[in-house]
Design an enzyme around this catalytic site. Structure first.
Site, PDB file in Angstrom:
ATOM      1  N   SER A  30       0.850  -1.192   0.000  1.00 54.56           N
ATOM      2  CA  SER A  30       0.000   0.000   0.000  1.00 54.56           C
ATOM      3  C   SER A  30       0.880   1.235   0.000  1.00 54.56           C
ATOM      4  CB  SER A  30      -0.891   0.016   1.251  1.00 54.56           C
ATOM      5  OG  SER A  30      -1.581   1.250   1.371  1.00 54.56           O
ATOM      6  N   TYR A  70      -3.070  -0.582  10.491  1.00 53.36           N
ATOM      7  CA  TYR A  70      -3.032  -1.054   9.105  1.00 53.36           C
ATOM      8  C   TYR A  70      -1.754  -0.616   8.398  1.00 53.36           C
ATOM      9  CZ  TYR A  70      -4.123  -1.448   4.144  1.00 53.36           C
ATOM     10  OH  TYR A  70      -4.080  -1.738   2.806  1.00 53.36           O
TER      11      TYR A  70
END
Length: 233
Positions: free
Chosen positions: A139, A151
């Site tokens: 990501s 996350y």
């Protein structure tokens, strides 16, 4: 007659995984669809066609599930050529304030970090045989510092996993690609608010995956960082 190549995708029931499965199928691969949602997988398998597609319910945080996934794939298709470790999810639990959600954190780490590592560990011995390609979903927030939730830290870990695998597999012919999307309009977000208005589509990321996979065997696209126009971070 040359045996068709086999493309395995975790997190294949929606979003980036589903879009990649469609493109891999169109490119002529046998496609293995893995995710927790067996109903969605079955629908996608039926739509694409049973002859070249196999759906396998799998929770990547479960080692035995992943072992079964690899064994079932080899039993059906006999080989592995491309593996896309794409399964993952995000929860917005902050480090300070709000409600304690330890189970949510634990499951996210097990899925995003342990799950990706287990996919690599169990698939690499087969990819060595075909000089195959291992791809993994990172990501943008595994590339920059993000606030508010764990996350981002899981995706920093995925960045490290990709680099470690690449180093370890030198000399084997295996290619390793880290895919790092920015904001993508997919069901991945759930109830987590999206950061801003610019959004990529799942197909945009799937095209990046197929670009990396389609390069000549001597070309290893190591990292694709892809943001929508206007996303500042």
């Amino acid at each position: 007659m040359e045996q068709k190549k086999v493309f395995l995708i975790t997190g294949a029931s929606t979003g980036i995984g589903e879009a990649t499965a469609r493109m891999a199928y169109e490119a002529g691969y046998h496609v293995v669809l893995a995710a927790r949602s067996s109903a969605r997988l079955a629908a996608l398998e039926k739509e694409l066609g049973h002859d070249r597609v196999m759906a396998c319910a799998c929770d990547v945080s479960d080692w035995d599930d992943q072992k079964n996934l690899m064994a079932t794939t080899l039993e059906r298709f006999g080989r592995l050529d491309v593996v896309f470790a794409n399964a993952g999810f995000s929860k917005g639990s902050p480090f300070f304030g709000g409600e304690d959600k330890p189970d949510e954190w634990k499951q996210m780490v097990l899925t995003n970090v342990f799950g990706a590592a287990a996919t690599a560990r169990l698939s690499l011995p087969e990819l060595v045989k075909t000089a195959g390609h291992f791809l993994i979903s990172g990501s943008v927030v595994g590339h920059i510092t993000s606030t508010r939730n764990l996350y981002s830290a899981t995706k920093w870990a995925v960045t490290g996993i990709a680099q470690s695998i690449r180093n370890e597999m030198v000399g084997t012919g295996i290619r390793v690609t880290l895919i790092e999307p920015g904001v993508v309009d997919t069901p991945f977000w759930g109830s987590v608010p999206k950061p801003g208005t610019p959004e990529l589509k799942a197909d945009d990321i799937a095209r990046a995956v197929m670009y990396a996979v389609s390069q000549p065997p001597h070309v290893d696209v190591n990292d694709i960082l892809i943001r929508p126009v206007g996303q500042p971070h």
